[in-house]
Design an enzyme around this catalytic site. Sequence first.
Site, short mmCIF file in Angstrom:
data_model
loop_
_atom_site.label_atom_id
_atom_site.label_comp_id
_atom_site.label_asym_id
_atom_site.label_seq_id
_atom_site.Cartn_x
_atom_site.Cartn_y
_atom_site.Cartn_z
N HIS A 60 27.76 35.93 -22.45
CA HIS A 60 27.34 34.45 -22.78
C HIS A 60 29.08 34.32 -23.81
CE1 HIS A 60 26.94 36.52 -27.24
NE2 HIS A 60 27.08 35.17 -28.33
N HIS A 62 30.84 30.67 -26.90
CA HIS A 62 30.92 30.02 -28.05
C HIS A 62 32.71 29.01 -27.32
CE1 HIS A 62 27.17 32.07 -29.71
NE2 HIS A 62 28.30 32.58 -29.51
N TYR A 148 40.03 37.27 -25.89
CA TYR A 148 39.02 37.10 -24.71
C TYR A 148 38.70 35.36 -26.16
CZ TYR A 148 39.11 39.93 -21.25
OH TYR A 148 39.26 40.85 -20.27
#
Length: 175
Positions: A60, A62, A148
Amino acid sequence: MPNYRRAFIPGGTWFFTVNLLERKNNDLLVREIALLRETVRAVRNRYPFQIDAWVVLPEHMHAVWTLPPGDADFSKRWRLIKSGFSRALPKTEYRTNVRKMAGERGFWQRHFWEHLIRDEADFKRHVDYVHVNPAKHGLVSRVKDWPYSSFHRYVEGSVYPENWGRRFGDFYCRG
């Protein structure tokens, strides 16, 4: 079912959570980080937006984005990012009959979570949340060790000290 409505404020700033469909033991987003970055770059070239913060985790991500004045179409940008990324991958994933009939790949959850940023304090809380997420999920013990993330840009800009977000008991602290 609730009557959910998205907030469309031209030039607004939003926090997003975008998930893969199959989250368990899935590292697709970091394994294909170069493709994800290129896809985001291509979408930004066509439909500009400012990346205020971003973290990509294995399954996932954000982000906090600000759209240009007069533009509130973050959904188009996410649709293009998700579809561009998916189209570039080999067709090896499992797809339900419903997804096959809709012509959809089987990588992403259909929807994403968005929150309209209301003020500077809300912005800061969400940017902090984005950056601490790899440590929160136990992927690293120090925020700076996750590659990342826009955290490194914030350190270079002297917004955070390099040791920000270190684990202290059950919460994260600023110094």
